[in-house]
Design an enzyme around this catalytic site. Sequence first.
Site, PDB file in Angstrom:
ATOM      1  N   GLY A  77      -0.019   0.200  -5.114  1.00 34.93           N
ATOM      2  CA  GLY A  77      -1.320  -0.453  -4.990  1.00 34.93           C
ATOM      3  C   GLY A  77      -2.277   0.047  -6.039  1.00 34.93           C
ATOM      4  CB  CYS A  84      11.120  -4.120   3.617  1.00 33.70           C
ATOM      5  SG  CYS A  84      10.788  -5.083   2.148  1.00 33.70           S
ATOM      6  CB  CYS A 133      13.366  -7.127   7.195  1.00 28.09           C
ATOM      7  SG  CYS A 133      12.378  -8.638   7.007  1.00 28.09           S
ATOM      8  CG  ASN A 163       2.901   0.410   3.194  1.00 23.96           C
ATOM      9  OD1 ASN A 163       4.012   0.858   2.965  1.00 23.96           O
ATOM     10  ND2 ASN A 163       2.539  -0.790   2.786  1.00 23.96           N
ATOM     11  N   GLY A 164       1.542  -1.852   5.388  1.00 23.90           N
ATOM     12  CA  GLY A 164       2.243  -2.852   6.192  1.00 23.90           C
ATOM     13  C   GLY A 164       1.279  -3.949   6.581  1.00 23.90           C
ATOM     14  CE1 TYR A 166       8.382  -5.810  -9.312  1.00 22.90           C
ATOM     15  CE2 TYR A 166       7.162  -5.590  -7.271  1.00 22.90           C
ATOM     16  CZ  TYR A 166       7.185  -5.714  -8.632  1.00 22.90           C
ATOM     17  OH  TYR A 166       6.013  -5.739  -9.332  1.00 22.90           O
ATOM     18  CB  CYS A 208      -0.879   0.044   1.249  1.00 23.66           C
ATOM     19  SG  CYS A 208      -1.999  -1.348   1.339  1.00 23.66           S
ATOM     20  CB  CYS A 248      11.514 -12.464   1.074  1.00 27.40           C
ATOM     21  SG  CYS A 248      12.527 -11.011   0.747  1.00 27.40           S
ATOM     22  CB  CYS A 251       6.843 -10.785   2.657  1.00 22.66           C
ATOM     23  SG  CYS A 251       6.877  -9.254   3.608  1.00 22.66           S
TER      24      CYS A 251
HETATM   25  P1  AMP Z   1       7.099 -15.118 -11.167  1.00 23.59           P
HETATM   26  O1  AMP Z   1       6.548 -15.415 -12.522  1.00 23.59           O
HETATM   27  O2  AMP Z   1       6.098 -15.529 -10.098  1.00 23.59           O
HETATM   28  O3  AMP Z   1       8.438 -15.717 -10.939  1.00 23.59           O
HETATM   29  O4  AMP Z   1       7.208 -13.546 -11.037  1.00 23.59           O
HETATM   30  C1  AMP Z   1       8.426 -12.878 -11.124  1.00 23.59           C
HETATM   31  C2  AMP Z   1       8.186 -11.443 -11.508  1.00 23.59           C
HETATM   32  O5  AMP Z   1       7.307 -10.823 -10.599  1.00 23.59           O
HETATM   33  C3  AMP Z   1       9.470 -10.652 -11.518  1.00 23.59           C
HETATM   34  O6  AMP Z   1       9.630 -10.137 -12.822  1.00 23.59           O
HETATM   35  C4  AMP Z   1       9.278  -9.531 -10.519  1.00 23.59           C
HETATM   36  O7  AMP Z   1       9.624  -8.290 -11.091  1.00 23.59           O
HETATM   37  C5  AMP Z   1       7.816  -9.546 -10.190  1.00 23.59           C
HETATM   38  N1  AMP Z   1       7.572  -9.460  -8.747  1.00 23.59           N
HETATM   39  C6  AMP Z   1       8.381  -9.806  -7.739  1.00 23.59           C
HETATM   40  N2  AMP Z   1       7.799  -9.598  -6.537  1.00 23.59           N
HETATM   41  C7  AMP Z   1       6.574  -9.112  -6.793  1.00 23.59           C
HETATM   42  C8  AMP Z   1       5.493  -8.677  -5.958  1.00 23.59           C
HETATM   43  N3  AMP Z   1       5.573  -8.746  -4.641  1.00 23.59           N
HETATM   44  N4  AMP Z   1       4.370  -8.214  -6.571  1.00 23.59           N
HETATM   45  C9  AMP Z   1       4.285  -8.177  -7.905  1.00 23.59           C
HETATM   46  N5  AMP Z   1       5.282  -8.564  -8.751  1.00 23.59           N
HETATM   47  C10 AMP Z   1       6.414  -9.018  -8.202  1.00 23.59           C
END
Ligand code: AMP
Length: 462
Positions: free
Chosen positions: A35, A244, A443, A110-111, A250, A9, A446, A390
């Site tokens: 979000g 985090c 942290c 957020n959290g 990302y 969020c 993950c 997470c």
């Molecule tokens: P996957 O196909 O499940 O391995 O998704 C990997 C992709 O999801 C990567 O390209 C990341 O940039 C993206 N990603 C990683 N963490 C998240 C997240 N928490 N929410 C949305 N996208 C994510």
Amino acid sequence: MFDKFNDECGVFGIFDHPEAANLTYLGLYALQHRGQESCGIVASDGVKLNRHRGIGLVADVFKNDSVFEKLPGRNAIGHVRYSTAGGTDIKNCQPILVDYHRGSIAVAHNGNLVNAPELRSDLEKRGSIFSTIADTEVIIHLLARAECETLPDRITEALKEVMGAYSLAFLTETRMVAVRDPNGFRPLVLGSLDGAYVVASESCALDLIEAEFVREIEPGEMIVVDKDGLKSYHPFEKRTATPCIFEHVYFARPDSTIFGRQVYQVRKEFGRQLAREHAVDADIVIPIPDSGVPSALGYAEESGIPFELGLIRNHYVGRTFIEPQQSIRHFGVKIKLNPIREVIAGKKVVVIDDSIVRGTTARKIIKMIRNAGASEVHVRISSPPTSYPCYYGIDTPTRNELIASSHTIEEINRYVTSDTLGYISREGLLKSTKCSMGETTFCDACFSGQYPVKFPRLNCKK
Ligand code: AMP
């Protein structure tokens, strides 16, 4: 299974500005990446709190000017929310706004609170009636029951009960309060604009409204703003801060500064470190856009291999689309990304992304790159294997679904069909952040499974 309704969020707040609601809308616009499911604003005219919220993107929920006429006043807070469970029910959209025996209060969170289910069940046994499924509502009920005289004390008493991650903005008729949990999991910054105080999840929201970045709100700090100005409190027992790391990997926008470091520069350094740890003989470095771009630039710089945009992203893809009747292979990825054959064909390619979660995206993209004629595909990931879920506010699937929880790197390499696969090491990642935060560590649960705030076993995602 643990409900995680406030994952991912963004929060925003502004106190004592003639265009409070309008600037909050802009702030939320800048935080939209945090979000996309719903958003809302509560504004105060000094006497009454008014709210507008809805399902959808900020631009859609606030598309009519007339909405702002219903949000008068010099003070406002706002929220953008993404949730995985619970569906899209408007009653779970934030800010939450309630009337209680001391007046009205709104909160944006957020959290994720790791002991919310226990607190909720306890409160329900004592007569509380919940109207949302958000863990944030627990804070409101605790606050309403607190018997202290002042608002900061009531908020403190409520927050002493909760465990986990919270960056919060509260608004009453006459005050704005912002709080960051003692671990400082999620970012929260303080700014100023024409004498008004601003709080936001990320500094990019301050940039858009041309507010000055004052400083980050510290882990465990509470800021109270009213007609007498700003007061800062540290009401909680001090803990080692653990912001985090995934925000840097990302989640945060690359133009933000969080946890003392500029995100784009940190990501570029991840890429340089990745190149030092996993060199490979190749012709071009290409990012998976957008998340892989800064690290790919760093990798290219460090390795001397030219950076190319080999995949182009369509930025206008919504969350759902109607697929054609006749199936197109890998449609889901193809609608978002398209390779440039002329860049890729005949080349040994290094592909950079920030993370592999389930492994499905990487697998599809590698197929796409091979179909575009790449002679070799080497995948480099600017975070260590994501092996643990997470519980503090990043949306990750359950442990079983995380490919790295049950597969070795060589097995993942085979699954995603790359020629070679390399992840940055945990040490390399932490070193690259170059954070100057005193005692602070990150942290990185993950990646490591070391959770800095423990939680009842009941709440573990299987
Ligand atoms: P996957 O196909 O499940 O391995 O998704 C990997 C992709 O999801 C990567 O390209 C990341 O940039 C993206 N990603 C990683 N963490 C998240 C997240 N928490 N929410 C949305 N996208 C994510």
